[in-house]
Each structure stands twice: as structure tokens, then as C-alpha cells.
Design an enzyme around this catalytic site. Structure first.
Site, short mmCIF file in Angstrom:
data_model
loop_
_atom_site.label_atom_id
_atom_site.label_comp_id
_atom_site.label_asym_id
_atom_site.label_seq_id
_atom_site.Cartn_x
_atom_site.Cartn_y
_atom_site.Cartn_z
N TYR A 53 -11.51 1.62 -7.29
CA TYR A 53 -10.71 1.14 -6.28
C TYR A 53 -10.54 -0.63 -6.65
O TYR A 53 -11.35 -0.91 -7.59
CB TYR A 53 -11.50 0.69 -4.86
CG TYR A 53 -11.40 1.88 -4.14
CD1 TYR A 53 -10.84 3.23 -4.49
CD2 TYR A 53 -12.32 2.17 -3.09
CE1 TYR A 53 -10.97 4.40 -3.89
CE2 TYR A 53 -12.43 3.47 -2.20
CZ TYR A 53 -11.91 4.69 -2.77
OH TYR A 53 -12.14 5.77 -2.14
N SER A 238 -8.90 8.96 4.74
CA SER A 238 -7.51 8.81 5.14
C SER A 238 -7.18 9.49 6.70
O SER A 238 -6.23 10.36 6.84
CB SER A 238 -6.50 9.57 4.05
OG SER A 238 -5.42 9.10 4.33
N LEU A 240 -5.76 8.65 8.99
CA LEU A 240 -4.48 8.23 9.44
C LEU A 240 -3.17 8.61 8.30
O LEU A 240 -2.18 8.18 8.56
CB LEU A 240 -4.37 6.57 9.60
CG LEU A 240 -5.28 6.12 10.69
CD1 LEU A 240 -5.18 4.71 11.00
CD2 LEU A 240 -4.98 6.74 12.01
N GLY A 243 -1.72 6.19 6.72
CA GLY A 243 -0.85 5.18 7.75
C GLY A 243 0.43 6.02 8.44
O GLY A 243 1.06 5.26 9.11
N LEU A 245 0.16 8.37 10.23
CA LEU A 245 0.07 8.67 11.71
C LEU A 245 0.05 7.56 12.68
O LEU A 245 -0.05 7.58 13.86
CB LEU A 245 -1.29 9.47 11.86
CG LEU A 245 -1.21 10.81 11.53
CD1 LEU A 245 -2.74 11.40 11.30
CD2 LEU A 245 -0.81 11.63 12.58
N THR A 246 0.24 6.44 12.03
CA THR A 246 0.59 5.10 12.92
C THR A 246 2.03 5.10 13.51
O THR A 246 2.38 4.38 14.31
CB THR A 246 0.53 3.80 12.26
OG1 THR A 246 1.01 3.54 11.09
CG2 THR A 246 -1.21 3.94 11.83
N GLY A 247 2.78 5.81 12.53
CA GLY A 247 4.25 5.76 13.13
C GLY A 247 5.23 4.63 12.29
O GLY A 247 6.40 4.62 12.49
N LYS A 248 4.38 3.90 11.46
CA LYS A 248 4.98 2.82 10.70
C LYS A 248 6.15 3.17 9.81
O LYS A 248 6.94 2.54 9.17
CB LYS A 248 4.16 1.91 10.15
CG LYS A 248 3.30 2.31 9.05
CD LYS A 248 2.32 1.26 8.73
CE LYS A 248 1.20 1.74 7.40
NZ LYS A 248 0.46 0.81 7.19
#
Length: 350
Positions: A53, A238, A240, A243, A245-248
């Protein structure tokens, strides 16, 4: 905060694990300090990182996430013994990490010492194998024809796994790690390591972390059943879907600084028509439930039988607060029924 036992270990971990892969690219040292301070003050005692990372990985930022955490630990030494800290050794595929070599007894010794130095600690609570040496059905390779098990030399693979277990055993005896775990592995990988651990009289893995979310649930029920029956903690990463699944990312949006604006090592394989269609349905369900889409996804993940702790990440304390709040939410039976209908329609959207 709910705490659960980490597999067969004696460790009690918070049901929320702070993921840190944004530290070093999307987050500065100050950002990392703020997230770590907030999470620990809230009661989270479980932190996950990796030598590879931040993500997306590249040579220029290699291991910066461990350095950021180590810098924070240096300023918060009194908190170290109260934390459950996990890191991972990278496998093959990245030329700038040990010349892209496989995980082995020798590379474990080298990588672990380097991680301990960067993290400013004498031990790691859980040391994980980031991915198997063999090709496995992860990172979009779970689709038909993406892998062929006949391509694996099974005896050579087992010999390599024995070598790994010997290295793990040596690290445990030396006090450098307390426990160890897997990541991005399969039921065969779990059970083969269990057999080898019995053969060599080395403590068995206590956990596995795999990608798991409303859009990616290939581990349920078969691998998760193995985890429950063998007393191995299951740790979704993960939850989400990077990301999604946040809709962004709906309607091809790419918010500035968001993960999908960075070049991805494996490509944007989650960016499919079906994934966006499923996400649109989940957004509607979240609106009806009067919670955010992220909270819907995380609250769903928490309630799956066999999940020990969910690894969440954020790029701001505000996002972290929103995500943490999801674990106080109990989804109604009606909401779960609506979710199930979407799952049936989109069982494998990416």
C-alpha cells in the site's frame, strides 16, 4: 462497539476494521493521523495495512502506508498494545518488490523485518499472505474461462506452501508475529494450509480477508462455511466495491480525487453495466430505508453469518463517521427482502 474473537486466536477485535490503503496517495500523513485518532477514540482496535500500500500500487509510493502508520505509532506508543495490527506480504507480480518473487520462507523473513521497521513496532498481531503464489479466481478471474486449475502444478504448489508455513512458524517463534492469516485465497487454499500446519506443527491461520460486498459475494456460502467450521475469521474487504456502492460513479461520474480517477493495476473491471444497474436499485432501497447507500451496504455486510469484522476505508473523517455509523443500523426484514430481490437479479454483476 461490538467485539468478536478473531478465529481461533485469543484476540478480540472490533466489528469494524480500519483499512488504510488510501494513506499515501489519497490521504496525507495528517489525514491518516486524523483517521487513526478518530477510529481509535471511537473504540476501533483493529487496523489493516500491507507493504504494497497505498493503492493503486507503484514504486514511488511503495510501503508509504506502513510508514504513515509507523509515524503515528511513534507518537502514540501507549496505544500499541491495545491495538490489533495486521499487515501483508506482497506476492509476485510487482518487479520493484523483491524482483517480483513469490512468497516464500526467505521472502517472509525479509519482508517482515522491513514492515516491522516501517511500522515502528516489534511485532505484528496478524501477518497475512496478500495473495496466493498460484493463479486464483480473484480480481475478476472468478468468471468462467479466466482460470484453469489444470495449469497449476499442485505438488509444486504444496511444496511452496510448506516452505511458507515453515517461515511463518519461525516468525511466530521469534515473537515477530502473534498470528497469521490469508488474503484473496480459496477453500482449497484454506484447507491445504490447515493440513500443512497440522503436518508441520505450526499454528493455523486465524483469518482470511477477501473481497465481499453486495456486488461481489462469491464466497457466500461455500468459503464462509469453511471459515465458520474451521474457526477462521472472515474479514470482507472493499464492502463498498471500491466506492461503487456509494453511488458516486453512477452516470459515468468521476469525482475529483476519487479512487476511479487513478490508474488501476487490474483495470476498472467493476465498471460494468450490470454493476451500475444493481447499484441503482440499492440506491433506491437505501432511500426508502432513510439511510445512505454506503450505510446500506455496510449494514448488510455486517449481518452476514460468519463475518467477523468488516474492513472499511475512507478518504476523510466525515466519510469515516458515516461508515462507522452503519454498524449501529439493523436492517428491517422488508429492506433485506428488497436486497435479496436485487441479488437474485444481479448475482454476479462484475
Amino acid at each position: 462497539m461490538q467485539f468478536n474473537r478473531l478465529g481461533s486466536s485469543d484476540l478480540k477485535v472490533s466489528e469494524i476494521c480500519l483499512g488504510t490503503m488510501t494513506f499515501g496517495i489519497q490521504n496525507t500523513q495528517q489525514d491518516a493521523n486524523e483517521q487513526l485518532d478518530y477510529a481509535v477514540d471511537y473504540g476501533i482496535n483493529f487496523i489493516d495495512t500491507a507493504e504494497m500500500y497505498p493503492i493503486p500500487p507503484n514504486e514511488a509510493t511503495y510501503a508509504d502506508t506502513e510508514r504513515f502508520i509507523g509515524n503515528w505509532l511513534a507518537e502514540n506508543q501507549a496505544k500499541r498494545d491495545k491495538l490489533i495490527l495486521m499487515t501483508k506480504i506482497a506476492g509476485s507480480g510487482l518487479a520493484y518488490i523483491r524482483n517480483g518473487s513469490n512468497i516464500s520462507r526467505d521472502t517472509i523473513a525479509e519482508a517482515l523485518d522491513d514492515s516491522l521497521q516501517r511500522l515502528n513496532t516489534d511485532y505484528v498481531d496478524v501477518y497475512q499472505l496478500h495473495w496466493p503464489n498460484r493463479v486464483s479466481p480473484h480480481f475478476a478471474k472468478h468468471w468462467p474461462w479466466r482460470t484453469n486449475p489444470h495449469d497449476t502444478d499442485i505438488e509444486r504448489e504444496r511444496d511452496g506452501m510448506r516452505d511458507i508455513v515453515q517461515g511463518i512458524g519461525e516468525a511466530i517463534k521469534a515473537g515477530k508475529i502473534r498470528h497469521w492469516g490469508l488474503s484473496d485465497d480459496t477453500p482449497w487454499g484454506i484447507h491445504t494450509f490447515l493440513n500443512i500446519c497440522r503436518e508441520l506443527n505450526v499454528p493455523k491461520p486465524v483469518s482470511i480477508q477477501n473481497e465481499f460486498s453486495l456486488l461481489h459475494m462469491k464466497d457466500w456460502p461455500y468459503l464462509i462455511e469453511s471459515c465458520v467450521f474451521e474457526d477462521i475469521a472472515y474479514l470482507p474487504w472493499s464492502p463498498l466495491a471500491t466506492g461503487l456502492l456509494t453511488g458516486k460513479y453512477q452516470n459515468d461520474e468521476r469525482p475529483q480525487g476519487s479512487r476511479w480517477t487513478f490508474v488501476q493495476r487490474q483495470g476498472l473491471f467493476r465498471n460494468t453495466t450490470e454493476a451500475h444497474e444493481a447499484t441503482a436499485r440499492y440506491l433506491e432501497i437505501a432511500e426508502r430505508a432513510k439511510i445512505t447507500p454506503a450505510q446500506l451496504a455496510l449494514a448488510w455486510c455486517k449481518q452476514v453469518p460468519g463475518v467477523t469484522s468488516t474492513i472499511i476505508g475512507a478518504t476523510s473523517v466525515a466519510q469515516l463517521k458515516e461508515n462507522i455509523a452503519a454498524f449501529d443500523i439493523t436492517l428491517s426484514e422488508d429492506t433485506k427482502k428488497q436486497i435479496n430481490q436485487v441479488i437474485k437479479r444481479y448475482p454476479m454483476p462484475f
